[in-house]
Structure formats: structure tokens, C-alpha cells
Scaffold this active site. Structure first.
Site, PDB file in Angstrom:
ATOM      1  N   ASP A   2       0.829  -1.186   0.029  1.00 15.38           N
ATOM      2  CA  ASP A   2       0.100   0.014  -0.025  1.00 15.38           C
ATOM      3  C   ASP A   2       0.684   1.474  -0.094  1.00 15.38           C
ATOM      4  OD1 ASP A   2       0.891  -0.548   2.718  1.00 15.38           O
ATOM      5  OD2 ASP A   2      -0.515   0.815   3.327  1.00 15.38           O
ATOM      6  N   GLU A  25       0.194  -1.256   5.556  1.00 14.80           N
ATOM      7  CA  GLU A  25       1.190  -0.820   6.443  1.00 14.80           C
ATOM      8  C   GLU A  25       0.790   0.673   7.028  1.00 14.80           C
ATOM      9  OE1 GLU A  25       4.959   0.746   8.029  1.00 14.80           O
ATOM     10  OE2 GLU A  25       3.879   1.469   6.374  1.00 14.80           O
TER      11      GLU A  25
HETATM   12 ZN    ZN Z   1       6.950   2.272   4.215  1.00 13.99          ZN
END
Ligand code: ZN
Length: 411
Positions: free
Chosen positions: A87, A179
Site C-alpha cells: 500500500d 502498513e
Molecule cells: Zn513504508
């Protein structure tokens, strides 16, 4: 390793991965939080299969784990993992990324759409004169965080599969969603991993190793007032908006992200919302030292009591939620984890610099789950912004570190 070939491959992969929009969404409770992340995860799944990895598995929550078996005779070598996240941050749009490629960078300011990437403001650019620089077109972020890490790991895996004569132990490749939301490891299938140690390739200028991160807590503060028609409010209304504002004023500005660096931690009021009757404030607490987090939680409780005293009839509740812990404690228990990483970096020509992260990584969460997982910088600048840029030479050098790290554990 042929640096120019690695450079061409890592660039080609990087450009392909950044073009897939994978912005994650902090407000979603789903994993993955956005559908775009599936597209990149599926692309990587196909590529890992094509490289001949075994046990390639993309699970229902978009965690992709694949194995490169040990060379024959190396089955007893420790298993290690290389990890990156698919992401990108939601701070700036990550959709329809149009990378700009500047070959043979001449050291002059670079036009990035209506913005300028000026070496007087970003002096690190001068270290990359002659290199190929990738920027955005000024309308989006680039997504080097963490597609630089993905491109490096994928290129390293391709190199290893092309060189069966080079002995190595079993290798696990791990790509994770979300994340940037801080919740990317919530549904991580840790039981599937066999790694003794993992390494995240994420964020930051090349040459850095990060084995310390913040301890991170989120506090939710709920203000409850008492509402009455404003015409009859004198002496009766208890305004939750005013309570939240009074509370906000007690948070020391000297301990904010904008006033601190290095090992100084902070309070960061992240979001505030509400009305006369009810208001809510979200505060992030960050510190490398756990006892400083506890001190700040106590301070927030004391501010709550002070606001209640100033607003009779109103109530303030503080709830705390641990987000992640400083990974240092677990990592230092297994000194080889850092030794091998330093050896690999030295072999790739770096003088490794230790750096304490003012944040956390998926590695911090995995470390908490019992697998020591330091981070090494993926080689990028101005993350999460329209002025993000990546020097391709750095991507190639870090790819070499990844290969050397795998080989270091086979010794
Ligand atoms: Zn990162």
C-alpha cells in the site's frame, strides 16, 4: 552482480509497480482496506510463480507469502524473510501515478508539474548527479514507499533464481497490505512463517539500518457535556466542544511532532470532532522509551480531571490503545540478526548507519510476534509527497544488499 543490469531491471519493476494505485484507507476496518492493493498483490503473486517459487500463497486478507527453497545441501541454514508493503500513504493521491524519469541527472532544479525539486532545498539530490532520478508529475505521490522495497526484493529473488550455483538457505518473501494505516499486521498469518529473522525494506535514504522504533499508543478522549436551549443556557450548558478545546490547550506544544526530533517523543492530536453534547479527540503518543508513554498517558488523565473540574457536570474519559512497541528489545536478544545485516551492507559498499525510526514498521509488529525484523532503508526521499523522488542507483545497490544478506545467512 552486474550493476547496470540490476539497475535496468529494478527500474522497470519499480515503474510497473508504482502505476498500480494502492492507497490504503485508515478509516476502513477491512484488510486490505482498499481494493487496489489486490491488483498489485496478484501481479506479484504471478511474478513469483513465474520465477519458480514454491508455496506462493495470497490469502483472503491480501498477505502474500512465497518460498524460495534452500539450495541442495543448505537445508539446515536459517530461514530468513524479506518483506515490504504493497500500500501507499493516503496523504497525497496515489492514483494514476505518472512517473517522470530523468536520466543523467545534471544537478539542476527539476520541474515536477507546477512544483520544483530544488537541490538548494533538497541537498541530497547533489549526491546523485549522473544517476537516473524518478519523480512524480506533481499530481500524486510516487509510491516509492514501499514499491522501492518491493522492486528491490523482486529483483534480488530473480537474481537468486537465475544463479542456482550460489548456495543459500530457504528464503521467505512476504508482501503485506495496509502498513500505512498502522493495522497492516492485524490479520497477519504469522503461523505460516518459518523465518528465524525477517528484514523489511522500507522508507528512507540508502545506507540506513533501523532497529529501534517508537512505542506507539493511541488515546481516545471522549467529552460529554450537558445540552440545553442556548437561550436558557446560563449556568446550565456544559459545552463538550469547549471542553475539548480546553483539553487541547493543555497538551504541551513543546512535545509535538513539529517541535521534536531524534529520541524526543511527542503527543500528536490527530483528529477532533463533535458537538455541544459530545466531542472526541484522538491523540497519538510516540516515544522510544516506554516509560515516557506511561508518563504521557498519566498526564492525559490529569488533563481530563482538570477539564472536569473546570466544567462542572461534564465528563471526560480517556481510553488507551497500544499500536506497536519499540522492536529494539527483541532484536538485541539475537545479535546475529544485526551482524548479518551489517555484513551484507558492508559487502555492498556501505558504511551502515544506525538510525532510530520516528515511527514504526510492519517489522515492529512482526518483532512483537517473536520474529526479529529490523528495517533497512529502501532508498527514497520526500516520502508521502508530490515531491517524492527515487535515485535508481540506490535501488540497485539495495537490491545487492538483499542478495548479500541472503548469502550472509548461508555462511
Ligand atoms: Zn513504508
Amino acid at each position: 552482480m552486474d550493476h547496470e543490469l540490476i539497475k535496468a531491471e529494478v527500474l522497470e519493476r519499480f515503474l510497473r509497480y508504482v502505476r498500480v494505485g494502492t492507497t490504503s484507507d485508515r478509516k476502513s476496518d477491512l484488510t486490505p482496506s482498499t481494493a487496489g492493493q489486490w491488483e498489485l498483490a496478484r501481479m506479484l503473486e504471478q511474478e513469483l510463480r513465474a520465477l519458480g517459487l514454491t508455496d506462493v500463497e495470497l490469502d483472503d486478507h491480501c498477505y502474500l507469502i512465497a518460498r524460495l527453497p534452500a539450495s541442495s545441501g543448505m537445508e539446515k541454514a536459517p530461514v530468513i524473510g524479506l518483506m515490504a508493503h504493497v500500500d501507499t500513504a493516503a496523504d497525497v493521491s496515489g492514483h494514476e501515478v505518472q512517473p517522470q524519469i530523468i536520466e543523467h541527472y545534471d544537478g539542476k532544479p527539476i520541474a515536477v508539474g507546477s512544483y520544483t525539486l530544488d537541490p538548494r532545498e533538497y541537498p541530497q539530490l547533489t549526491e546523485y548527479v549522473g544517476d537516473t532520478i524518478v519523480t512524480t508529475d506533481g499530481t500524486t505521490l510516487l509510491g516509492g514507499d514501499d514499491k522501492a522495497g518491493i522492486a528491490e526484493i523482486m529483483t534480488a529473488v530473480r537474481w537468486l533464481t537465475d544463479h542456482p550455483e550460489v548456495p543459500h538457505g530457504e528464503l521467505e518473501i512476504i508482501f503485506t497490505p495496509d502498513e500505512e494505516t498502522g493495522r497492516g499486521m492485524d490479520r497477519f498469518p504469522k503461523e505460516k512463517l518459518r523465518s528465524r529473522a525477517c528484514y523489511t525494506f522500507d522508507g528512507g535514504a540508502e545506507g540506513r539500518i533501523e532497529a529501534e522504533c517508537f512505542n506507539a499508543w493511541r488515546c481516545d478522549i471522549a467529552f460529554t457535556g450537558s445540552v440545553i436551549h442556548l437561550g436558557d443556557a446560563r449556568g446550565k450548558l456544559v459545552n463538550a466542544v469547549s471542553m475539548a478545546a480546553a483539553f487541547m490547550n493543555m497538551i504541551p506544544r513543546t512535545e509535538s511532532p513539529e517541535a521534536t526530533d531524534g529520541y524526543y517523543g511527542y503527543y500528536c492530536p490527530l483528529e477532533i470532532r463533535g458537538n455541544l453534547e459530545h466531542a472526541e479527540l484522538e491523540v497519538y503518543l510516540r516515544d522510544h522509551d516506554r516509560s515516557e508513554i506511561e508518563r504521557r498517558i498519566e498526564a492525559l488523565s490529569a488533563f481530563a480531571r482538570a477539564v472536569e473540574a473546570a466544567f462542572p457536570g461534564g465528563s471526560v474519559e480517556v481510553s488507551q490503545h497500544k499500536q506497536y512497541l519499540n522492536m529494539y528489545e527483541v532484536i538485541q536478544r539475537d545479535p546475529q540478526v544485526m551482524e548479518k545485516l551489517r555484513d551484507a551492507m558492508t559487502a555492498a559498499g556501505y558504511t551502515p548507519q544506525m538510525h532510530a525510526i520516528r515511527g514504526g514498521t510492519d517489522g515492529s509488529r512482526l518483532t512483537e510476534m517473536g520474529i526479529p525484523t529490523p528495517n533497512l532503508s529502501a532508498g527514497e526521499f520526500n516520502m508521502h509527497s508530490r515531491l517524492e523522488w527515487v535515485p535508481v542507483g540506490a535501488l540497485a545497490r539495495i537490491t545487492e544488499v538483499a542478495v548479500k544478506l541472503v548469502l550472509a545467512w548461508a555462511e
